[in-house]
Write a protein that holds these residues in place. Structure first.
Motif, PDB file in Angstrom:
ATOM      1  N   HIS A   1      -7.358  11.318  -5.539  1.00  0.00           N
ATOM      2  CA  HIS A   1      -6.888  10.727  -6.797  1.00  0.00           C
ATOM      3  C   HIS A   1      -8.022   9.995  -7.513  1.00  0.00           C
ATOM      4  O   HIS A   1      -8.095  10.023  -8.752  1.00  0.00           O
ATOM      5  CB  HIS A   1      -5.737   9.756  -6.529  1.00  0.00           C
ATOM      6  CG  HIS A   1      -4.470  10.442  -6.138  1.00  0.00           C
ATOM      7  ND1 HIS A   1      -3.317   9.755  -5.817  1.00  0.00           N
ATOM      8  CD2 HIS A   1      -4.152  11.755  -6.007  1.00  0.00           C
ATOM      9  CE1 HIS A   1      -2.359  10.611  -5.511  1.00  0.00           C
ATOM     10  NE2 HIS A   1      -2.849  11.831  -5.617  1.00  0.00           N
ATOM     11  N   CYS A   2      -8.891   9.343  -6.736  1.00  0.00           N
ATOM     12  CA  CYS A   2     -10.029   8.651  -7.351  1.00  0.00           C
ATOM     13  C   CYS A   2     -11.005   9.649  -7.962  1.00  0.00           C
ATOM     14  O   CYS A   2     -11.511   9.439  -9.073  1.00  0.00           O
ATOM     15  CB  CYS A   2     -10.739   7.790  -6.308  1.00  0.00           C
ATOM     16  SG  CYS A   2      -9.793   6.362  -5.724  1.00  0.00           S
TER      17      CYS A   2
ATOM     18  N   PHE B   1       0.818  -1.218   0.000  1.00  0.00           N
ATOM     19  CA  PHE B   1       0.000   0.000   0.000  1.00  0.00           C
ATOM     20  C   PHE B   1       0.851   1.266   0.000  1.00  0.00           C
ATOM     21  O   PHE B   1       0.368   2.334  -0.387  1.00  0.00           O
ATOM     22  CB  PHE B   1      -0.928   0.020   1.211  1.00  0.00           C
ATOM     23  CG  PHE B   1      -2.105  -0.911   1.085  1.00  0.00           C
ATOM     24  CD1 PHE B   1      -2.875  -0.916  -0.057  1.00  0.00           C
ATOM     25  CD2 PHE B   1      -2.439  -1.774   2.110  1.00  0.00           C
ATOM     26  CE1 PHE B   1      -3.967  -1.759  -0.183  1.00  0.00           C
ATOM     27  CE2 PHE B   1      -3.529  -2.626   2.002  1.00  0.00           C
ATOM     28  CZ  PHE B   1      -4.297  -2.622   0.853  1.00  0.00           C
TER      29      PHE B   1
ATOM     30  N   PHE C   1      -3.495   9.803   4.247  1.00  0.00           N
ATOM     31  CA  PHE C   1      -3.265   8.846   3.164  1.00  0.00           C
ATOM     32  C   PHE C   1      -4.589   8.486   2.486  1.00  0.00           C
ATOM     33  O   PHE C   1      -4.684   8.416   1.248  1.00  0.00           O
ATOM     34  CB  PHE C   1      -2.596   7.590   3.725  1.00  0.00           C
ATOM     35  CG  PHE C   1      -2.261   6.549   2.703  1.00  0.00           C
ATOM     36  CD1 PHE C   1      -1.078   6.618   1.983  1.00  0.00           C
ATOM     37  CD2 PHE C   1      -3.121   5.489   2.454  1.00  0.00           C
ATOM     38  CE1 PHE C   1      -0.769   5.662   1.039  1.00  0.00           C
ATOM     39  CE2 PHE C   1      -2.815   4.524   1.514  1.00  0.00           C
ATOM     40  CZ  PHE C   1      -1.628   4.618   0.814  1.00  0.00           C
TER      41      PHE C   1
ATOM     42  N   THR D   1      -2.007   4.270  -8.891  1.00  0.00           N
ATOM     43  CA  THR D   1      -1.229   3.355  -8.075  1.00  0.00           C
ATOM     44  C   THR D   1      -2.171   2.334  -7.439  1.00  0.00           C
ATOM     45  O   THR D   1      -3.386   2.464  -7.493  1.00  0.00           O
ATOM     46  CB  THR D   1      -0.470   4.109  -6.978  1.00  0.00           C
ATOM     47  OG1 THR D   1      -1.402   4.804  -6.131  1.00  0.00           O
ATOM     48  CG2 THR D   1       0.501   5.117  -7.585  1.00  0.00           C
TER      49      THR D   1
ATOM     50  N   LEU E   1      -8.848   1.392  -3.422  1.00  0.00           N
ATOM     51  CA  LEU E   1      -9.899   2.159  -2.752  1.00  0.00           C
ATOM     52  C   LEU E   1     -11.126   2.288  -3.647  1.00  0.00           C
ATOM     53  O   LEU E   1     -12.274   2.177  -3.175  1.00  0.00           O
ATOM     54  CB  LEU E   1      -9.376   3.543  -2.375  1.00  0.00           C
ATOM     55  CG  LEU E   1     -10.371   4.476  -1.682  1.00  0.00           C
ATOM     56  CD1 LEU E   1     -10.846   3.882  -0.361  1.00  0.00           C
ATOM     57  CD2 LEU E   1      -9.755   5.854  -1.452  1.00  0.00           C
TER      58      LEU E   1
ATOM     59  N   GLN F   1      -9.685   4.883 -14.484  1.00  0.00           N
ATOM     60  CA  GLN F   1      -8.373   4.424 -14.015  1.00  0.00           C
ATOM     61  C   GLN F   1      -7.784   3.378 -14.949  1.00  0.00           C
ATOM     62  O   GLN F   1      -6.576   3.386 -15.222  1.00  0.00           O
ATOM     63  CB  GLN F   1      -8.492   3.873 -12.602  1.00  0.00           C
ATOM     64  CG  GLN F   1      -8.724   4.925 -11.529  1.00  0.00           C
ATOM     65  CD  GLN F   1      -8.895   4.326 -10.150  1.00  0.00           C
ATOM     66  OE1 GLN F   1      -9.222   3.150  -9.997  1.00  0.00           O
ATOM     67  NE2 GLN F   1      -8.675   5.123  -9.118  1.00  0.00           N
TER      68      GLN F   1
ATOM     69  N   PRO G   1      -2.943   1.646  -4.235  1.00  0.00           N
ATOM     70  CA  PRO G   1      -3.924   2.153  -3.257  1.00  0.00           C
ATOM     71  C   PRO G   1      -5.094   2.877  -3.892  1.00  0.00           C
ATOM     72  O   PRO G   1      -6.216   2.808  -3.373  1.00  0.00           O
ATOM     73  CB  PRO G   1      -3.084   3.098  -2.382  1.00  0.00           C
ATOM     74  CG  PRO G   1      -1.680   2.638  -2.543  1.00  0.00           C
ATOM     75  CD  PRO G   1      -1.588   2.143  -3.942  1.00  0.00           C
ATOM     76  N   ASP G   2      -4.851   3.563  -5.028  1.00  0.00           N
ATOM     77  CA  ASP G   2      -5.924   4.309  -5.678  1.00  0.00           C
ATOM     78  C   ASP G   2      -6.998   3.373  -6.222  1.00  0.00           C
ATOM     79  O   ASP G   2      -8.194   3.549  -5.941  1.00  0.00           O
ATOM     80  CB  ASP G   2      -5.363   5.181  -6.801  1.00  0.00           C
ATOM     81  CG  ASP G   2      -4.374   6.224  -6.297  1.00  0.00           C
ATOM     82  OD1 ASP G   2      -4.459   6.560  -5.099  1.00  0.00           O
ATOM     83  OD2 ASP G   2      -3.538   6.685  -7.085  1.00  0.00           O
TER      84      ASP G   2
ATOM     85  N   CYS H   1      -5.703   9.374  -1.489  1.00  0.00           N
ATOM     86  CA  CYS H   1      -6.188   8.336  -2.415  1.00  0.00           C
ATOM     87  C   CYS H   1      -7.599   8.662  -2.905  1.00  0.00           C
ATOM     88  O   CYS H   1      -7.923   8.452  -4.080  1.00  0.00           O
ATOM     89  CB  CYS H   1      -6.163   6.964  -1.741  1.00  0.00           C
ATOM     90  SG  CYS H   1      -4.515   6.345  -1.357  1.00  0.00           S
TER      91      CYS H   1
ATOM     92  N   TYR I   1      -4.465  11.623 -12.532  1.00  0.00           N
ATOM     93  CA  TYR I   1      -3.321  11.186 -11.745  1.00  0.00           C
ATOM     94  C   TYR I   1      -2.888   9.793 -12.214  1.00  0.00           C
ATOM     95  O   TYR I   1      -3.737   8.980 -12.613  1.00  0.00           O
ATOM     96  CB  TYR I   1      -3.663  11.116 -10.253  1.00  0.00           C
ATOM     97  CG  TYR I   1      -3.729  12.451  -9.555  1.00  0.00           C
ATOM     98  CD1 TYR I   1      -2.569  13.066  -9.078  1.00  0.00           C
ATOM     99  CD2 TYR I   1      -4.935  13.100  -9.353  1.00  0.00           C
ATOM    100  CE1 TYR I   1      -2.623  14.287  -8.422  1.00  0.00           C
ATOM    101  CE2 TYR I   1      -5.003  14.316  -8.700  1.00  0.00           C
ATOM    102  CZ  TYR I   1      -3.841  14.907  -8.236  1.00  0.00           C
ATOM    103  OH  TYR I   1      -3.888  16.119  -7.597  1.00  0.00           O
TER     104      TYR I   1
END
Length: 765
Positions: free
Chosen positions: A520-521, A437, A513, A530, A536, A594, A532-533, A517, A527
């Motif tokens: 970013h979503c 993560f 954190f 990654t 989530l 994404q 974690p993105d 994330c 972005y």
């Protein structure tokens, strides 16, 4: 704790396959032990006993040897050491050169010749030494490859430091460049042996100008003419500029560039130092393991072979190489000097963060909140039964208005508890979730901290529910109590305020954190994606009902329906019905964007197929929602067919792509070659559960919406909870597969993008 368990606990999880296989060698020794027992006719229950010594004198001699000082790993066998009688020699160890087909060059390997193979049981000991040689050569080759890798990385970091120092000089004081360089520059050795990576000279050891002219060269501003800067922060604006090729990659020589470059290079040094520590610990643990296994061999066979073998180990590259130790010293010196203003205590705290301690008060509060949750649940059940609320006339109105408000917190609590279970099993089976993560060192939440958050929120929610069990209107005011009606809204506000709280309470690093994330979503695909993105975003795809309940919050309290506990404004609004579909589509739309971004960055066709999967889910979700609102045979057929296709597609993707299962030619039939869980049946059970829980959408298509004894909102909440449970199961196996991919590539530290890129063919000498 036995050494085998301690050895396993100290391993770098991603390098597990590269360590000496201690358990396998121990198994071979156990076979030798069983053979000796049969020869001496010892009972089988003497597991820990060693074979009877040949004589009383030999027994006394070995017993005395147990009290000798240990000298295995650090001693050196020189000419002054006593020579063994050749008649007592058991093994001969020699080094030889062998061709490596993969690397196309000769590599040194070690081979042990067992001199007592003609004796009874000698074939078992011969197999043991062959296995021992195989493990030692494996360890040596891995260690050499990693040392070569870190030396190259050190040279690259040295060039990065030259560019950073030159940029500092250029920005801070260009006229005094020479004076600043003399105080700050990491000098580069220009002797015939070549440049030493990360060589640093302290303030009290600065060379004179004549010495500089002879052997050293200070970092000059010329390097800035041969580098490009990569310090522009990734934001939606910079992403759009990159799309239209309007972002200038050249240096502008300002302080913001220096600051960003320092932060990136600082993080690169931290990750590099961690890798060096892993490598140093790897060498030490393996040397200790070889020493332990040879002592066990001597104990079982009553021979004296450990001395000769450990002499070879100590003279090998594994023990004699000092590149890693020197690099660690240089990295620490450079980091302290250039990133901590010479403050060694601060620098070492950053490079070597302290291990996270298990706090007893967390365990205490987890137990307290769990007990309170049980007590409040019992109190609610007793209150409902005593007041006969299930037969109240206001029951239907309560289920249509208040129940959705509180069920949202139930979904959230269930998801947190499932994540806590995931963290527990990840830690138990050594899945390095913190590295995967990308949490900062010592900031990741353990399962107890996660359960503390879950049970804490559970107590608040259940207390609010207990105080808001009023089913009937006040006969005088013809309304409900405003205070109790506002409790759900107050609970939402409290959760939001805690999440965005800027103070260092309630695990601020993890909250920040999560918010990053989440941002970013929201901004996908602007972005770079990654793990974690998208992890989530996948969680939100299983919380569609929670998002719809949040929409109901806005409508219910925004239009003032809470005063009379009436949701007619929401139910009779066309805009609300449209948003009801849009809210459910948003998580899948984010995942689709994404996938498009990941496909654009890596041109991976797999991401295109993954995007197609989410698009099919969006179509199925829209048709199901329209059917639930309008009905009709046509919409029923369309929703059933699209949902069936999306379910089959998603189930296949879960099992094959996300979990890495259903492999025909695997060592484990229909599973992966490598498994973490001890029982293979668990994987098959998880696959069956995933398929069953994926079919929860059928309750919408088949008009299975309400039971005589269960309200439709309660039934919806049950199916939503089943989807959250399915996601929790998915989380474990998805991260397990990611962990095994890292293990296969021996990735144990994060790859940090460097701030400067040199021109092709340019070497800063």
């Amino acid at each position: 704790m036995k050494f085998g368990k301690e050895f396993a606990s100290q391993m770098v999880p991603e390098w597990r396959e590269a360590y000496m296989n201690y358990n396998n060698l121990k198994t071979l020794l156990k076979q030798i032990l069983i053979f000796h027992r049969r020869q001496t006719r010892l009972p089988d229950n003497h597991v820990n006993s060693r074979p009877a010594p040949p004589s009383k004198a030999a027994s006394l001699k070995r017993r005395v040897s147990l009290f000798r000082a240990f000298s295995g790993l650090t001693s050196r066998y020189g000419n002054n050491s006593p020579k063994e009688d050749k008649e007592d020699e058991v093994i001969l160890v020699s080094a030889m050169q062998q061709a490596d087909e993969e690397q196309g060059e000769d590599v040194q390997s070690y081979q042990t010749v067992f001199l007592r193979s003609s004796e009874e049981g000698g074939d078992l000991e011969l197999v043991f030494f062959r296995g021992l040689d195989h493990e030692f050569n494996k360890v040596i080759q891995f260690y050499k490859s990693k040392v070569e890798e870190v030396v190259k990385q050190a040279d690259e970091l040295s060039q990065q430091m030259d560019a950073l120092i030159a940029l500092r000089i250029k920005v801070t004081n260009p006229t005094a460049a020479a004076a600043v360089a003399a105080a700050m520059s990491p000098f580069i050795n220009r002797t015939n042996t070549g440049s030493i990576p990360l060589e640093v000279i302290h303030e009290d050891q600065q060379p004179k100008r004549t010495e500089v002219a002879k052997g050293y060269q200070m970092a000059s501003l010329e390097v800035l003419n041969h580098v490009k800067v990569n310090v522009a922060p990734e934001t939606p604006i910079t992403t759009m500029k990159n799309v239209f090729k309007s972002l200038n990659p050249n240096l502008h020589f300002n302080k913001s560039e220096v600051k960003v470059a320092e932060e990136k290079l600082k993080q690169a040094f931290i990750e590099f130092h961690e890798k060096l520590r892993f490598l140093k610990n790897y060498a030490f643990l393996n040397q200790l393991a070889f020493s332990k296994i040879m002592k066990k061999y001597d104990k079982i066979t009553s021979r004296n072979a450990s001395g000769a073998y450990m002499k070879m180990v100590e003279e090998s590259y594994l023990s004699q190489s000092d590149e890693v130790s020197k690099l660690i010293e240089r990295v620490e010196a450079v980091f302290i000097k250039h990133f901590c203003n010479g403050n060694r205590h601060q620098g070492m705290d950053t490079l070597r963060p302290k291990a996270k301690r298990d706090k007893h008060r967390i365990t205490f509060f987890v137990g307290c909140f769990f007990g309170l949750s049980l007590a409040l649940t019992v109190a609610i059940i007793v209150s409902v039964h005593a007041r006969d609320l299930l037969k109240s006339q206001g029951r239907t109105q309560y289920m249509n208005t208040i129940f959705p408000l509180y069920s949202m917190f139930g979904f959230l609590v269930l998801h947190i508890l499932m994540y806590g279970g995931n963290v527990y099993f990840w830690a138990r089976y050594r899945v390095n979730y913190s590295f995967i993560f990308g949490f900062k060192p010592s900031t990741e939440l353990g399962f107890k901290e996660v359960l503390l958050l879950g049970f804490g929120l559970s107590v608040l929610t259940l207390a609010a529910v207990l105080s808001n069990l009023q089913m009937e209107l006040d006969p005088q005011t013809k309304s409900y109590k405003t205070f109790t009606e506002l409790l759900p809204l107050a609970l939402v506000i409290v959760v939001i305020l805690i999440t965005i709280c800027p103070f260092d309470i309630f695990y601020r690093a993890n909250r920040f954190f999560l918010l990053v994330c989440l941002w970013h979503c929201i901004c996908a695909p602007l972005y770079a994606v990654t793990l974690p993105d998208f992890f989530l975003a996948d969680q939100f795809t299983s919380q569609v009902q929670l998002l719809r309940n949040l929409q109901f919050y806005v409508c219910y309290y925004g239009w003032g329906d809470f005063k009379h506990r009436n949701a007619e404004t929401c139910n009779n609004s066309t805009v609300y019905d449209v948003l009801f579909i849009v809210i459910a589509v948003i998580p899948y739309w984010i995942r689709l964007l994404q996938c498009i971004r990941r496909w654009n960055d890596g041109r991976d066709s797999t991401q295109a197929l993954n995007g197609l999967k989410y698009f099919s889910t969006i179509v199925a979700l829209v048709t199901r929602t329209i059917y639930s609102q309008k009905g009709g045979i046509a919409f029923k057929v369309i929703s059933a067919s699209t949902s069936g296709f999306a379910t089959i597609f998603s189930t296949y993707w879960d099992l094959v792509m996300d979990w890495g299962l259903l492999s025909r030619n695997s060592e484990n039939p229909w599973l992966r070659d490598k498994l973490i869980l001890p029982s293979r049946s668990i994987y098959f059970i998880a696959m069956v559960l995933n398929v069953i829980l994926r079919l929860a959408w059928m309750q919408t298509v088949m008009d299975f919406r309400e039971l005589p004894f269960l309200h439709k909102n309660a039934l919806t909440a049950i199916f939503a909870s089943l989807e959250i449970i399915r996601r929790g199961i998915w989380n474990f196996f998805r991260l397990e597969n990611e962990h095994l991919n890292n293990v296969g590539k021996f990735r144990a530290v994060k790859s940090v993008p460097l701030p400067f890129s040199y021109e092709d063919g340019y070497k800063n000498l």
